[in-house]
Design an enzyme around this catalytic site. Sequence first.
Site, PDB file in Angstrom:
ATOM      1  N   HIS A   1       0.839  -1.209   0.000  1.00  0.00           N
ATOM      2  CA  HIS A   1       0.000   0.000   0.000  1.00  0.00           C
ATOM      3  C   HIS A   1       0.865   1.247   0.000  1.00  0.00           C
ATOM      4  CE1 HIS A   1       0.622   0.753   4.399  1.00  0.00           C
ATOM      5  NE2 HIS A   1       0.645  -0.571   4.473  1.00  0.00           N
TER       6      HIS A   1
ATOM      7  N   ASP B   1      -0.594   4.255   0.851  1.00  0.00           N
ATOM      8  CA  ASP B   1      -1.119   5.187   1.848  1.00  0.00           C
ATOM      9  C   ASP B   1      -0.397   5.005   3.178  1.00  0.00           C
ATOM     10  OD1 ASP B   1      -2.469   2.654   1.923  1.00  0.00           O
ATOM     11  OD2 ASP B   1      -3.968   3.499   3.280  1.00  0.00           O
TER      12      ASP B   1
ATOM     13  N   ASP C   1       6.500   1.590   7.003  1.00  0.00           N
ATOM     14  CA  ASP C   1       5.144   1.125   6.713  1.00  0.00           C
ATOM     15  C   ASP C   1       4.505   1.978   5.623  1.00  0.00           C
ATOM     16  OD1 ASP C   1       2.770  -0.256   6.918  1.00  0.00           O
ATOM     17  OD2 ASP C   1       2.171   0.642   8.809  1.00  0.00           O
TER      18      ASP C   1
ATOM     19  N   GLU D   1      -5.145   0.667   2.548  1.00  0.00           N
ATOM     20  CA  GLU D   1      -4.866  -0.336   3.574  1.00  0.00           C
ATOM     21  C   GLU D   1      -4.975   0.255   4.973  1.00  0.00           C
ATOM     22  OE1 GLU D   1      -2.786  -3.070   6.264  1.00  0.00           O
ATOM     23  OE2 GLU D   1      -2.345  -0.949   5.917  1.00  0.00           O
ATOM     24  N   GLU D   2      -4.539   1.495   5.146  1.00  0.00           N
ATOM     25  CA  GLU D   2      -4.555   2.110   6.470  1.00  0.00           C
ATOM     26  C   GLU D   2      -5.916   2.696   6.822  1.00  0.00           C
ATOM     27  OE1 GLU D   2      -2.279   1.556   8.377  1.00  0.00           O
ATOM     28  OE2 GLU D   2      -0.294   1.640   7.445  1.00  0.00           O
TER      29      GLU D   2
ATOM     30  N   GLU E   1       4.502  -5.829   4.441  1.00  0.00           N
ATOM     31  CA  GLU E   1       4.296  -5.253   5.764  1.00  0.00           C
ATOM     32  C   GLU E   1       5.553  -5.412   6.622  1.00  0.00           C
ATOM     33  OE1 GLU E   1       1.967  -3.459   6.918  1.00  0.00           O
ATOM     34  OE2 GLU E   1       0.433  -3.705   5.368  1.00  0.00           O
TER      35      GLU E   1
ATOM     36  N   HIS F   1       3.788   3.817  12.627  1.00  0.00           N
ATOM     37  CA  HIS F   1       2.671   4.648  13.095  1.00  0.00           C
ATOM     38  C   HIS F   1       3.084   5.632  14.189  1.00  0.00           C
ATOM     39  CE1 HIS F   1      -0.859   1.944  11.537  1.00  0.00           C
ATOM     40  NE2 HIS F   1       0.195   1.898  10.735  1.00  0.00           N
TER      41      HIS F   1
END
Length: 375
Positions: A66, A68, A99, A133-134, A162, A348
């Site tokens: 992903h 995003d 990520d 995805e997020e 991931e 994150h």
Amino acid sequence: MSPTLQLSIDLMARRSVTPEDDGCQALMMSRLSAIGFECTPLRFGEVDNFWAVRGDSGPLLCFAGHTDVVPTGPEDQWQTPPFTPEISDGMLRGRGAADMKGSLAAMVTACERFVADNPGHNGRIAFLITSDEEGPAKNGTVKVVEWLEERGEKIDWCLVGEPSSTEQVGDIIKNGRRGSLGAVLTVRGVQGHVAYPHLAKNPIHLAAPALAALAAEQWDNGNDFFPATSFQISNINGGTGATNVIPGELDVVFNFRFSTELTADILQQRTRDILDTYKLDYSIDWNLSGQPFLTAEGPLVEAVQDAVRTVTGRETELSTAGGTSDGRFIAPTGAQVVELGPVNATIHKVDECVRAADLDTLSDIYEKMLQRLFS
């Protein structure tokens, strides 16, 4: 600077906070098209996705990921601007470093080197990339998988980028994930004055023993690949905010992370059985966000383990720990699915970062995996 690090920086400089892509996919498609991939942009709702494939026949290996990223939080708390990536003290810093824009860059550069050395390689190589995805994950990978199934396209092997590693790149490979079943339970009572409880029915008092029973329940014992199923209450809301009012309703939000020992239907029925034991007046809304999946063995696991061993000299540990990933949408098609990416210590977080050298190592691992499967 290596091609992998340069591409990582180019991707990280784009403010692709979910569900925005901000040109990341166009950049990836331009690199893949240049080495013979047929790229198909796929937009569902407000979400950009793409499917790219190279080769005409044979088993299909798909790189999935992903573009995003999660929001940055207060940008003034970052040591460096989150969308102005830089390398300092050997660390690549910026949102998406781990990520998972670093993984995306490693995938692309691994394919560039592999195709240059093996222009007529066996099998097919594909990319399934989303910008959802997020976020809600409603118009991303799940929709692309449906689009592929409508066309009779079958993924045999899938590597999701991931961030799976914990201490050193490649030390952990995720070969499965637990299922996730969420629920909102509403317990109904009768609102009234706290001084006259006999004229009311307090749903908090009524629900408390049932919630304790749910929390104490042993749902299963797990197995060789999965820990025991867990039940966690994440929110409880009831009352008007006044100290002298018995509430009329109680809302409870909870979640199961479950193993392959159980199904969502079994969990729902056992939950209702416990609630019914306490004769509650209730309703419950369920949300199954992912079934458990497992790739215990096979060519993909062996190829990834061998690639990590060849590049780093270390043995990998297979794990199903952690949350969900988009692998949950791909595994039900029958594909073997593993996850391998950078160290996940800062994902994150403010000041997300990875060791810069790890991304070159990751790219080498991906290339060795391709060689093992297709050379």
